[in-house]
Design an enzyme around this catalytic site. Structure first.
Site, PDB file in Angstrom:
ATOM      1  N   CYS A   1       1.510  62.479 -64.664  1.00 30.86           N
ATOM      2  CA  CYS A   1       0.744  63.374 -63.410  1.00 30.86           C
ATOM      3  C   CYS A   1       1.650  64.690 -63.680  1.00 30.86           C
ATOM      4  O   CYS A   1       1.132  65.540 -64.469  1.00 30.86           O
ATOM      5  CB  CYS A   1       1.375  62.638 -62.199  1.00 30.86           C
ATOM      6  SG  CYS A   1       0.439  63.394 -60.663  1.00 30.86           S
TER       7      CYS A   1
ATOM      8  N   HIS B   1      -1.677  57.768 -62.955  1.00 36.86           N
ATOM      9  CA  HIS B   1      -0.557  56.859 -62.802  1.00 36.86           C
ATOM     10  C   HIS B   1      -0.675  55.678 -63.508  1.00 36.86           C
ATOM     11  O   HIS B   1      -1.213  54.892 -62.543  1.00 36.86           O
ATOM     12  CB  HIS B   1      -0.033  56.810 -61.361  1.00 36.86           C
ATOM     13  CG  HIS B   1       0.419  58.259 -60.672  1.00 36.86           C
ATOM     14  ND1 HIS B   1       1.651  58.545 -60.884  1.00 36.86           N
ATOM     15  CD2 HIS B   1      -0.274  59.122 -59.945  1.00 36.86           C
ATOM     16  CE1 HIS B   1       1.896  59.599 -59.894  1.00 36.86           C
ATOM     17  NE2 HIS B   1       0.585  60.042 -59.753  1.00 36.86           N
TER      18      HIS B   1
ATOM     19  N   GLU C   1       1.488  53.439 -63.962  1.00 38.93           N
ATOM     20  CA  GLU C   1       2.307  52.475 -63.222  1.00 38.93           C
ATOM     21  C   GLU C   1       1.714  52.062 -62.074  1.00 38.93           C
ATOM     22  O   GLU C   1       2.055  50.896 -61.301  1.00 38.93           O
ATOM     23  CB  GLU C   1       3.780  52.961 -62.964  1.00 38.93           C
ATOM     24  CG  GLU C   1       3.800  54.025 -61.708  1.00 38.93           C
ATOM     25  CD  GLU C   1       3.368  55.456 -61.918  1.00 38.93           C
ATOM     26  OE1 GLU C   1       3.375  56.543 -61.299  1.00 38.93           O
ATOM     27  OE2 GLU C   1       3.008  55.890 -63.146  1.00 38.93           O
TER      28      GLU C   1
END
Length: 213
Positions: free
Chosen positions: A82, A191, A193
Site C-alpha cells: 500500500c 492489502h 493481509e
C-alpha cells in the site's frame, strides 16, 4: 529459521500484517521493528504503510529509516504494501508534492475525479474493495490464479517511469499498476493481509522467495 522485519515507523496498527505473515509461514520469526539495526539484521523486510505520504516520509526521515530502507531494498527480499509501495517511487502528488524514496523511478498520482465505468456509473474515490489483478510473470504469483481478487483501499496509484517494473495491473476503470517488481523488491497497492487465501499465498511466496526473478 528465516527472520522477517515488519517496519514500524509509528503510523498504523501492524498486528494484522504480522499475524498474516506468521499464519502464512509458522516457522518464520516475524518481528515488528522500529530501529534501523533490527531491519538490517533481518533476512527479509516488509514495509507496510497507511495514512498520508507526507507524514510517512517525515517519520521515516526523522527516524533514519529512509536510508535503512534504501539499503535493504538493494540487498534483501523486500515487500512493500500500500503506502509502503507508493513511498518507493520518486515523488507523490498528494499535498501538492512530496519527495519520496526514489528507489523505483516514477510518480504517484491521484485518480481523476468523475471516473465512470463502461455503463456510465460513477466510480468512487477512494478505490475501495475487491478487484481483479492481472499478473505478469513473477515468483510471488506462484499458485495464485490469474485474475484473482485482492482487497484495495487507495486514492492514489503508481505511474512508474518504466513499464518493465510492472508486475500486475487492475482496472479502475482503466488499467493501473498495482504491483511492481524490481530485482529483489516486490510491492503491491492492495492489502494481501486482507485478501483471504490468495493474499496469504502471496505472503507465503514472499517468505519463501530468495529475491531472484
Amino acid at each position: 529459521m528465516s527472520s522477517v522485519a515488519v517496519i514500524d515507523y509509528g503510523m498504523g496498527n501492524l498486528h494484522s500484517i504480522a499475524k498474516a505473515l506468521q499464519h502464512a509461514e509458522p516457522d518464520c520469526d516475524v518481528r515488528v521493528v522500529s530501529t534501523g539495526n533490527d531491519v538490517l539484521n533481518a533476512d527479509r523486510v516488509v514495509f507496510p504503510g497507511v495514512g498520508a505520504i507526507r507524514d510517512c516520509m517525515q517519520a521515516l526521515n526523522q527516524s533514519g529509516l529512509s536510508s535503512v530502507i534504501a539499503e535493504v531494498a538493494k540487498t534483501k527480499p523486500f515487500l512493500g504494501i500500500c503506502l509502503g509501495m507508493q513511498a518507493l517511487l520518486t515523488d507523490n502528488e498528494e499535498n501538492g508534492h512530496t519527495q519520496t524514496l526514489d528507489i523505483i523511478p516514477g510518480r504517484v498520482v491521484r485518480f481523476p475525479e468523475s471516473l465512470q465505468d463502461n455503463d456510465g456509473n460513477i466510480l468512487k474515490i477512494p478505490h475501495m474493495g475487491w478487484n481483479q489483478v492481472r499478473q505478469l510473470q513473477h515468483p510471488l504469483w506462484k499458485n495464485i490464479p490469474q485474475d484473482s481478487r485482492f482487497y484495495f483501499v487507495h486514492s492514489y496509484y503508481a505511474k512508474p517511469d518504466s513499464a518493465s517494473v510492472i508486475a500486475g495491473t487492475a482496472d479502475y476503470p482503466n488499467a493501473f499498476a498495482c504491483a511492481l517488481a524490481q530485482n529483489n523488491i516486490f510491492a503491491v497497492q492492495f492489502h494481501p493481509e486482507k485478501s483471504q487465501a490468495v493474499g496469504l499465498q502471496l505472503l507465503k511466496n514472499f517468505l519463501q522467495w530468495d529475491g531472484n526473478l
